[in-house]
Design a protein around this motif. Sequence first.
Motif, mmCIF file in Angstrom:
data_model
loop_
_atom_site.group_PDB
_atom_site.id
_atom_site.type_symbol
_atom_site.label_atom_id
_atom_site.label_comp_id
_atom_site.label_asym_id
_atom_site.label_seq_id
_atom_site.Cartn_x
_atom_site.Cartn_y
_atom_site.Cartn_z
ATOM 1 N N ALA A 1 1.640 6.648 -1.878
ATOM 2 C CA ALA A 1 2.817 6.226 -1.266
ATOM 3 C C ALA A 1 2.424 6.173 0.217
ATOM 4 N N ASN A 2 1.551 7.124 0.808
ATOM 5 C CA ASN A 2 1.137 7.140 2.094
ATOM 6 C C ASN A 2 0.228 5.813 2.527
ATOM 7 N N ILE A 3 -0.742 5.411 1.781
ATOM 8 C CA ILE A 3 -1.454 4.298 1.850
ATOM 9 C C ILE A 3 -0.608 3.237 1.694
ATOM 10 N N ASN A 4 0.288 2.940 0.758
ATOM 11 C CA ASN A 4 1.451 2.064 0.834
ATOM 12 C C ASN A 4 2.021 1.625 2.246
ATOM 13 N N ALA B 1 -2.950 -7.318 3.898
ATOM 14 C CA ALA B 1 -1.698 -7.509 3.187
ATOM 15 C C ALA B 1 -2.073 -7.228 1.649
ATOM 16 N N ASN B 2 -3.133 -7.333 1.510
ATOM 17 C CA ASN B 2 -3.589 -6.807 0.041
ATOM 18 C C ASN B 2 -3.932 -5.408 0.107
ATOM 19 N N ILE B 3 -3.146 -4.452 -0.357
ATOM 20 C CA ILE B 3 -3.550 -2.926 -0.171
ATOM 21 C C ILE B 3 -4.542 -2.554 -0.628
ATOM 22 N N VAL B 4 -4.813 -3.174 -2.105
ATOM 23 C CA VAL B 4 -6.076 -2.810 -2.660
ATOM 24 C C VAL B 4 -7.378 -2.885 -2.163
ATOM 25 N N HIS C 1 -10.505 -14.608 1.167
ATOM 26 C CA HIS C 1 -8.871 -14.185 1.198
ATOM 27 C C HIS C 1 -8.778 -12.924 0.280
ATOM 28 N N GLY C 2 -9.786 -12.173 0.236
ATOM 29 C CA GLY C 2 -9.670 -10.933 -0.673
ATOM 30 C C GLY C 2 -8.839 -9.993 -0.006
ATOM 31 N N HIS C 3 -8.574 -9.877 1.379
ATOM 32 C CA HIS C 3 -7.561 -9.068 2.103
ATOM 33 C C HIS C 3 -6.131 -9.493 2.212
ATOM 34 N N ILE C 4 -6.039 -10.786 1.856
ATOM 35 C CA ILE C 4 -4.610 -11.140 1.874
ATOM 36 C C ILE C 4 -3.867 -11.388 0.505
#
Length: 233
Positions: free
Chosen positions: A37-40, A50-53, A128-131
């Motif tokens: 939850a904190n990371i999200n 934008a991509n939390i993973v 685009h892996g961070h998006i």
Amino acid sequence: MKARHISSLLFLLGLGLLLISIFQNLPYSNNLTGIGANINAQAPQQVGTANIVTSVILAYRGLDTLGELLILFTASIAAGMVLAYNPDELTDSVLGKQQQQPAGFILQTAADLLMPFLLITGMYIILHGHITPGGGFQGGAILAAAFFIPLLTLPGKRMDYQLGSLLEALAGISFISIGLIALFWKGQFLAPLGEPGVPGALLSAGSLPLLYLATGIKVGAELANLLARLRDA
């Protein structure tokens, strides 16, 4: 039925019952709890992804990702040592037995036409892996396929293993160098460098896209070399 088969069947039955009982008692929830939850909540502002993973893979647990790359590197080196051979040492008779006929015109043309599309798709997924969902591992696998598929249509064609090893080494050095720069600059290995930017924008997440680019090239070179050696073995 042999006793060995009966014991194997009983083992699988017992294992299945054990797994069923475990899954029945596992608590399930639709809500994020604890560190998730904190990371999200904080990752978009802290990292800019934008991509939390991606923020988890390259920032919060980047050292684990480096370990995964090391495992892949070790496996690739071990397989390459087992499968490597000197083509000059093969006799003409052996080559004659192992030689395969090249694919037809349609398959060769399709492979040549498919290669640039696979390259574009692989690089798009990496950059685009961070998006969006994707990143270095997925895009690297597609890059490996782009170079390997044409080899399947031409059995006599050989991959330049030295070039693949060079790209792999440069990508690995780049990944570690970015991590060391972050360690001396921010006090944390692989801490994101630069401004987070606006989540969802291509130029965001600081140095994370560079890490994914290094990961994609490294994974692509390793898998392409490994697949080529498997074909030549």
